[in-house]
Design a protein around this motif. Sequence first.
Motif, PDB file in Angstrom:
ATOM      1  N   UNK A   3       0.835  -1.199   0.000  1.00 44.24           N
ATOM      2  CA  UNK A   3       0.000   0.000   0.000  1.00 44.24           C
ATOM      3  C   UNK A   3       0.871   1.249   0.000  1.00 44.24           C
ATOM      4  N   UNK A   4       0.330   2.310  -0.557  1.00 44.82           N
ATOM      5  CA  UNK A   4       1.017   3.595  -0.524  1.00 44.82           C
ATOM      6  C   UNK A   4       1.152   4.036   0.927  1.00 44.82           C
ATOM      7  N   UNK A   5       2.323   4.601   1.263  1.00 43.61           N
ATOM      8  CA  UNK A   5       2.552   5.041   2.643  1.00 43.61           C
ATOM      9  C   UNK A   5       1.572   6.151   3.011  1.00 43.61           C
ATOM     10  N   UNK A   6       1.128   6.188   4.277  1.00 47.41           N
ATOM     11  CA  UNK A   6       0.221   7.260   4.682  1.00 47.41           C
ATOM     12  C   UNK A   6       0.931   8.613   4.697  1.00 47.41           C
ATOM     13  N   UNK A   7       0.149   9.667   4.584  1.00 48.50           N
ATOM     14  CA  UNK A   7       0.676  11.040   4.666  1.00 48.50           C
ATOM     15  C   UNK A   7       0.664  11.445   6.141  1.00 48.50           C
ATOM     16  N   UNK A 106       8.197   2.409  10.882  1.00 56.45           N
ATOM     17  CA  UNK A 106       8.865   2.389   9.577  1.00 56.45           C
ATOM     18  C   UNK A 106       8.266   3.433   8.638  1.00 56.45           C
ATOM     19  N   UNK A 107       8.117   4.650   9.166  1.00 51.24           N
ATOM     20  CA  UNK A 107       7.594   5.746   8.334  1.00 51.24           C
ATOM     21  C   UNK A 107       8.244   7.049   8.786  1.00 51.24           C
ATOM     22  N   UNK A 108       8.242   8.000   7.874  1.00 49.99           N
ATOM     23  CA  UNK A 108       8.751   9.344   8.157  1.00 49.99           C
ATOM     24  C   UNK A 108       7.620  10.344   7.939  1.00 49.99           C
ATOM     25  N   UNK A 109       7.645  11.465   8.659  1.00 51.03           N
ATOM     26  CA  UNK A 109       6.619  12.472   8.398  1.00 51.03           C
ATOM     27  C   UNK A 109       6.869  13.161   7.058  1.00 51.03           C
ATOM     28  N   UNK A 110       5.776  13.585   6.413  1.00 49.95           N
ATOM     29  CA  UNK A 110       5.894  14.378   5.192  1.00 49.95           C
ATOM     30  C   UNK A 110       6.039  15.854   5.539  1.00 49.95           C
ATOM     31  N   UNK A 111       5.350  16.247   6.621  1.00 49.12           N
ATOM     32  CA  UNK A 111       5.322  17.640   7.059  1.00 49.12           C
ATOM     33  C   UNK A 111       5.513  17.674   8.572  1.00 49.12           C
ATOM     34  N   UNK A 112       6.264  18.669   9.055  1.00 46.72           N
ATOM     35  CA  UNK A 112       6.367  18.902  10.498  1.00 46.72           C
ATOM     36  C   UNK A 112       6.013  20.360  10.754  1.00 46.72           C
ATOM     37  N   UNK A 113       4.942  20.569  11.514  1.00 46.64           N
ATOM     38  CA  UNK A 113       4.539  21.930  11.886  1.00 46.64           C
ATOM     39  C   UNK A 113       5.129  22.255  13.245  1.00 46.64           C
ATOM     40  N   UNK A 114       5.611  23.477  13.382  1.00 41.67           N
ATOM     41  CA  UNK A 114       6.114  23.936  14.682  1.00 41.67           C
ATOM     42  C   UNK A 114       5.408  25.245  15.041  1.00 41.67           C
TER      43      UNK A 114
END
Length: 190
Positions: A3-7, A106-114
């Motif tokens: 499956x495509x990785x989640x966002x 086993x996933x990385x974030x696409x976006x990180x809000x600060x």
Amino acid sequence: PKEKAPFITFVLGGPGSGKGTQCEKIVETFGLQHLSAGDLLRREIAMHTENGDMILNLIKDGKIVPSEVTVKLIQKELESSDSRKFLIDGFPRTEENRVAFERIIRADPDVVLFFDCPEEEMVKRVLNRNQGRIDDNITTMKKRLKIFNALNRPVIDYYKNKGKLYTINAVGTVDDIFQHVLPIFNSFEQ
Ligand code: UP5
Ligand code: MG
């Protein structure tokens, strides 16, 4: 086929910077699923699970719950959800949290809000909240700020260096602040 990785979006910011409030607005507009790490931990306390007492004692002192515990709670939510887009609010708090997430999920974030907010404003908001949170008192709040500066700042710097960090000025009305959030998610919509 896989499956495509989640966002995945991580939502970071000091205690009372408005993470939860802005997450609600993002959910309304963009339909991501909101997972607050703090809420998942407080649910363990309320349900008196095997880790409930340990979590209570750490949160009362503004300390960080062991990564294994928090990541497993997040994992359960991710795996039981039909959503493919998630806002993970208030996590990772430490570099160790971040590495544990990468190892277990086993996933990385696409976006990180600060959400960047001055300390005096965060203190004011937390002490005015009045929702009975055991950590919303001046003594614990000072500890939360100290731990945020010592342990969460390195995580923020890590994502800054990776080019994934979006720093948002978290002073102003809820709607003013959301105006800075909107274009970030709009740019990922197409
Ligand atoms: N408010 C919001 N926006 C406002 C604005 N623009 N102007 C004026 N007021 C505004 O907002 C806080 C208060 O301010 C609210 O009353 C709101 O109405 C008002 P909120 O949106 O709740 O801010 P938020 O950043 O979510 O604050 P919160 O207190 O939830 O942040 P924390 O990061 O401290 O809390 P969290 O629940 O994430 O963690 C709690 C504890 O759990 C941690 O200290 C730690 O002990 C433990 N924890 C872990 O160990 N591991 C984890 O991964 C996560 C948590
Ligand atoms: Mg919150």
